[in-house]
Design a protein around this motif. Structure first.
Motif, PDB file in Angstrom:
ATOM      1  N   SER A   9      32.293  32.218  20.081  1.00 18.73           N
ATOM      2  CA  SER A   9      31.788  31.255  21.046  1.00 18.73           C
ATOM      3  C   SER A   9      30.566  31.877  21.678  1.00 18.73           C
ATOM      4  O   SER A   9      30.592  33.052  22.065  1.00 18.73           O
ATOM      5  CB  SER A   9      32.820  30.962  22.131  1.00 18.73           C
ATOM      6  N   SER A  10      29.491  31.107  21.743  1.00 18.89           N
ATOM      7  CA  SER A  10      28.277  31.640  22.344  1.00 18.89           C
ATOM      8  C   SER A  10      27.594  30.562  23.157  1.00 18.89           C
ATOM      9  O   SER A  10      27.827  29.372  22.975  1.00 18.89           O
ATOM     10  CB  SER A  10      27.328  32.169  21.266  1.00 18.89           C
ATOM     11  N   ASP A  11      26.744  31.013  24.051  1.00 21.16           N
ATOM     12  CA  ASP A  11      25.942  30.098  24.836  1.00 21.16           C
ATOM     13  C   ASP A  11      24.680  30.830  25.232  1.00 21.16           C
ATOM     14  O   ASP A  11      24.621  32.069  25.196  1.00 21.16           O
ATOM     15  CB  ASP A  11      26.711  29.615  26.068  1.00 21.16           C
TER      16      ASP A  11
ATOM     17  N   GLU B 166      18.563  28.446  20.486  1.00 21.70           N
ATOM     18  CA  GLU B 166      19.787  28.136  19.745  1.00 21.70           C
ATOM     19  C   GLU B 166      19.956  29.064  18.539  1.00 21.70           C
ATOM     20  O   GLU B 166      21.066  29.507  18.234  1.00 21.70           O
ATOM     21  CB  GLU B 166      19.789  26.679  19.304  1.00 21.70           C
ATOM     22  N   ALA B 167      18.856  29.349  17.832  1.00 20.85           N
ATOM     23  CA  ALA B 167      18.923  30.254  16.681  1.00 20.85           C
ATOM     24  C   ALA B 167      19.352  31.653  17.115  1.00 20.85           C
ATOM     25  O   ALA B 167      20.170  32.302  16.446  1.00 20.85           O
ATOM     26  CB  ALA B 167      17.580  30.300  15.961  1.00 20.85           C
ATOM     27  N   LEU B 168      18.832  32.114  18.238  1.00 14.81           N
ATOM     28  CA  LEU B 168      19.228  33.430  18.745  1.00 14.81           C
ATOM     29  C   LEU B 168      20.702  33.461  19.128  1.00 14.81           C
ATOM     30  O   LEU B 168      21.365  34.486  18.955  1.00 14.81           O
ATOM     31  CB  LEU B 168      18.371  33.810  19.959  1.00 14.81           C
ATOM     32  N   SER B 169      21.219  32.339  19.616  1.00 11.92           N
ATOM     33  CA  SER B 169      22.625  32.314  20.013  1.00 11.92           C
ATOM     34  C   SER B 169      23.562  32.354  18.802  1.00 11.92           C
ATOM     35  O   SER B 169      24.760  32.545  18.958  1.00 11.92           O
ATOM     36  CB  SER B 169      22.933  31.094  20.891  1.00 11.92           C
TER      37      SER B 169
ATOM     38  N   TRP C  29      33.708  32.160  12.290  1.00 12.97           N
ATOM     39  CA  TRP C  29      33.460  30.726  12.443  1.00 12.97           C
ATOM     40  C   TRP C  29      32.610  30.531  13.680  1.00 12.97           C
ATOM     41  O   TRP C  29      32.850  31.152  14.706  1.00 12.97           O
ATOM     42  CB  TRP C  29      34.744  29.951  12.658  1.00 12.97           C
ATOM     43  N   PHE C  30      31.646  29.639  13.570  1.00 17.19           N
ATOM     44  CA  PHE C  30      30.819  29.266  14.714  1.00 17.19           C
ATOM     45  C   PHE C  30      31.025  27.798  15.016  1.00 17.19           C
ATOM     46  O   PHE C  30      31.207  26.991  14.104  1.00 17.19           O
ATOM     47  CB  PHE C  30      29.324  29.479  14.415  1.00 17.19           C
ATOM     48  N   LYS C  31      30.986  27.460  16.279  1.00 19.24           N
ATOM     49  CA  LYS C  31      30.991  26.064  16.702  1.00 19.24           C
ATOM     50  C   LYS C  31      29.669  25.810  17.417  1.00 19.24           C
ATOM     51  O   LYS C  31      29.203  26.671  18.166  1.00 19.24           O
ATOM     52  CB  LYS C  31      32.145  25.777  17.659  1.00 19.24           C
ATOM     53  N   THR C  32      29.079  24.646  17.145  1.00 18.06           N
ATOM     54  CA  THR C  32      27.849  24.290  17.832  1.00 18.06           C
ATOM     55  C   THR C  32      27.825  22.800  18.115  1.00 18.06           C
ATOM     56  O   THR C  32      28.413  22.015  17.384  1.00 18.06           O
ATOM     57  CB  THR C  32      26.593  24.694  17.023  1.00 18.06           C
ATOM     58  N   ASP C  33      27.140  22.439  19.178  1.00 25.99           N
ATOM     59  CA  ASP C  33      26.928  21.032  19.479  1.00 25.99           C
ATOM     60  C   ASP C  33      25.469  20.647  19.232  1.00 25.99           C
ATOM     61  O   ASP C  33      25.049  19.558  19.547  1.00 25.99           O
ATOM     62  CB  ASP C  33      27.334  20.714  20.916  1.00 25.99           C
ATOM     63  N   ASN C  34      24.710  21.561  18.635  1.00 26.61           N
ATOM     64  CA  ASN C  34      23.290  21.309  18.389  1.00 26.61           C
ATOM     65  C   ASN C  34      23.093  20.821  16.957  1.00 26.61           C
ATOM     66  O   ASN C  34      23.092  21.618  16.018  1.00 26.61           O
ATOM     67  CB  ASN C  34      22.475  22.581  18.655  1.00 26.61           C
ATOM     68  N   GLN C  35      22.912  19.519  16.804  1.00 30.71           N
ATOM     69  CA  GLN C  35      22.791  18.917  15.476  1.00 30.71           C
ATOM     70  C   GLN C  35      21.523  19.379  14.755  1.00 30.71           C
ATOM     71  O   GLN C  35      21.535  19.567  13.541  1.00 30.71           O
ATOM     72  CB  GLN C  35      22.805  17.385  15.589  1.00 30.71           C
ATOM     73  N   VAL C  36      20.435  19.585  15.472  1.00 28.71           N
ATOM     74  CA  VAL C  36      19.186  20.046  14.848  1.00 28.71           C
ATOM     75  C   VAL C  36      19.390  21.428  14.246  1.00 28.71           C
ATOM     76  O   VAL C  36      19.002  21.686  13.107  1.00 28.71           O
ATOM     77  CB  VAL C  36      18.028  20.047  15.871  1.00 28.71           C
ATOM     78  N   LEU C  37      20.008  22.316  14.996  1.00 31.32           N
ATOM     79  CA  LEU C  37      20.291  23.665  14.490  1.00 31.32           C
ATOM     80  C   LEU C  37      21.226  23.605  13.295  1.00 31.32           C
ATOM     81  O   LEU C  37      20.982  24.247  12.279  1.00 31.32           O
ATOM     82  CB  LEU C  37      20.895  24.532  15.593  1.00 31.32           C
ATOM     83  N   LEU C  38      22.301  22.847  13.410  1.00 28.69           N
ATOM     84  CA  LEU C  38      23.265  22.747  12.320  1.00 28.69           C
ATOM     85  C   LEU C  38      22.614  22.219  11.043  1.00 28.69           C
ATOM     86  O   LEU C  38      22.793  22.797   9.971  1.00 28.69           O
ATOM     87  CB  LEU C  38      24.431  21.845  12.734  1.00 28.69           C
TER      88      LEU C  38
END
Length: 98
Positions: free
Chosen positions: A3-5, A46-49, A66-75
């Motif tokens: 988990s990151s932020d 976001e990339a750094l996170s 495993w990573f979770k993200t809410d950033n659709q552009v990054l994903l």
């Protein structure tokens, strides 16, 4: 699981990222944080996170993460096979480490 932020101060072009790793039982297995200067865009933040936790996971010899993200552009950029992706240019370490 990681988990990151991150937080970004655009007026100063500085970002701070924090993360922790948990196992399947939700026990914390590692954590870290970093501050980066000269960060010019939200996508870079976001990339750094993603990149910073991957670098530490490698040093801890984690073999699966495993990573979770809410950033659709990054994903979308990370899942893209297009090597000209903005994320790959921002941080080629992500693809190498992944």
């Amino acid at each position: 699981m990681s988990s990151s932020d991150a937080v970004w101060l655009p007026q100063d072009n500085i970002t701070g990222c924090g993360w922790h790793y948990t196992d399947l039982s939700q026990h914390v297995r590692g954590q870290g944080s970093t501050v980066e200067a000269f960060v010019a865009s939200p996508l870079t933040v976001e990339a750094l996170s993603v990149c910073e936790p991957l670098l530490q996971a490698k040093s801890l010899h984690f073999s699966n993460i495993w990573f979770k993200t809410d950033n659709q552009v990054l994903l979308n950029a990370l899942l893209s096979k297009d090597n000209s992706s903005r994320v790959c240019r921002i941080h080629p370490d992500i693809e190498t480490l992944a």
